[in-house]
Write an enzyme that holds these catalytic residues in place. Sequence first.
Site: not given
Length: 532
Positions: A188, A469, A471-473
Site C-alpha cells: 500500500y 496487516f 506487511n507489518y509483520r
Amino acid sequence: MRTSGFAVVLFISFCLPSSSWVAADNSIYDNFLQCLYNYSQPSNSISGVIYTPSNSSYSSVLQSYIRNLRFNESTTSKPLLIITALEVSHIQIAIGCAKTHGLQMKIRSGGHDYEGVSYVSDVPFFILDMFNLRSINVSIEDETAWVQTGATLGEVYYRAAEHNNSYGFPAGVCPTVGVGGHFSGGGYGNMMRKYGLSVDKIIDAQIIDVNGNLLDRASMGEDLFWAITGGGGSSFGVVLAYKINLVPVPAIVTVFRVERTLAQNATDIVLRWQEVADKLDDDIFIRMIIDVVNSGGNKTIRASFLSLFLGDTERILSIMNAGFPELGLQKSDCHEMTWLESVLYWTGFPNGTSVDALLSRVPQVLTHLKRKSDYLKEPIPKEGLEYIFQRMMELVTPVLTFNPYGGRMAEISEFAKPFPHRAGNIAKIQYATNWNEDGVEAANHYINLTRMLYGYMTPFVSKFPREAFLNYRDLDLGINHNGRNSYLEGAVYGIKYFKSNFNRLVQIKTKVDPGNFFRNEQSIPTYPSWRK
C-alpha cells in the site's frame, strides 16, 4: 508458460524430500553444498553466487539487506550460506537440494520484513537472496511493466517515469523496500484511496514452485495467482516477477505537512480527522502521525498531518476548506512538484534532492525497531483520545501512524485478494518504536513499550478478530513451529491477517506445497493430514 531446466526437473522429480534432520549441521551443510555444485551447469555455474561463512564477502552480503538492526546482533542466528541467484536454474537447484537435505530456505528480496523472517531462523537455514534479479521492463504502449522481485520500489517508480512521467504505481513510500515482499503481502502507499493496493494492479506473475517449475498466471492457475497477490509469496514458492498495470498521475501534485500540539487544539483536530479522512476526495491522502515531543520543557502530544494530493494547490485548498477546515491549511503549507519528487518528499529527503536518489539501495535510516498494526472501525471518542495521549506521554517512545482508507479501498471486495481489510475501515494503524541501543535488554524494553501501547488501544480497534496487516509483520500474533499443530498455530495469526480468506489460502497451500517446504515462522500452513 511452464518451463524448467531438464537436469533440474529430473533431479527434483526423483529425489525424495526429507522433513527431519538426519545428520549433524556440518553434515547437512557439506552435503547441501556438494549437491548445489553437482547439479550446477557449466554455462551458468552456481559456484560464483554461493557465499559461505569462510568467504570474505559473507558478512557484507548478509548485512547489506538487514533493515532491522535488532537482527544484526552477535547472538542473531546466521545462515549456513547465502545464494545470490542470477538465473532461474540457481533457484531451481536451491529448491531441489534443500528438499533433499532437509534444509530450510529463507527468501529475501529487500530485507524489510519487520521481524527478520526473510533472513533469520531458529533451525539450520540458508538465504536465497533475490537482489540480483531486479530487471524492470516497462511498456508504456500498454501501460504495464514486468518487475522482478529483487527490484526496489524506488527503482520501479524511477523506471516508469523514465519512460513517461505521466505514470506511477500505487505502492509504498520507502524507496528501498523490495518488490517481492511488498507486492506479495498486499502493498500500500499514499495513492491507495485513488487506486487501491499494489496487488489490485498486478495482472500476471512468474513463480518457481516446489517441483522447480517456472509458471506464469495461465499455467499456475487462478487460485495460486490469487494467493501470491496478497497472501505472502514465500509460502507458495519463489516469486520471480510480477506484471503490473501502471497508473496515470498528474503533471503536478501537491504535498503538505502540518503539525499541531495539544496547545494548538490537536485533540479536536485528531477527532475530526477520524470523521473525514476516509470520506474526502479520492485524490487526497492524509496520513496522521501522533508522537510525543518536548514543548517548553514539558512533554506534549504532536499530531502531524502528511498529505499527497493528486492535483494543484488551488484545488486542495478548496477541498480542505470545505471538508476539513479544522486543520487550518494555508497556501504556504502546500508545495507543488512532480509525483516522482513527492516520493522523495514523503521519504524525508531534503528539498531539491535529485530523483536519482530513488535508485539508491541504502536506507536513509537504519535502526532497531518494532512494529505492530491495528484497524480503526469507529472514531476514538474524545475521552478515549485523551486517555491514549496520556498513556503515550508516559511511554514516550512509541509512535502511532494512521493511514486513511475509503475511496477505492472501500469499493473492492474483501475476497478479491487475500488482503481482506477493505470497506468498513477508517484507517490502518501502525505502532512504531525505534531505538539505537544494541542488545537483548534494550530490545525487550522498547518492545514492551510498544506492546503496552497496543494493549491500551484494545477498546478502540477492530475485534473478533483483532485484525492485522501482513506487511507489518508481528510475531507477537503467533509463531508457527511447522509441526503437528501447524494448522492450529497458523490459524492464530492467519485469521488476523486474512480473516475468512485464511482457509482458502490453506487449501491452496495444501494443493501446491503439500510437504510444506516453503515455510517460515508465520507462513500459510497445510491442512492436517486427516483433512487432506
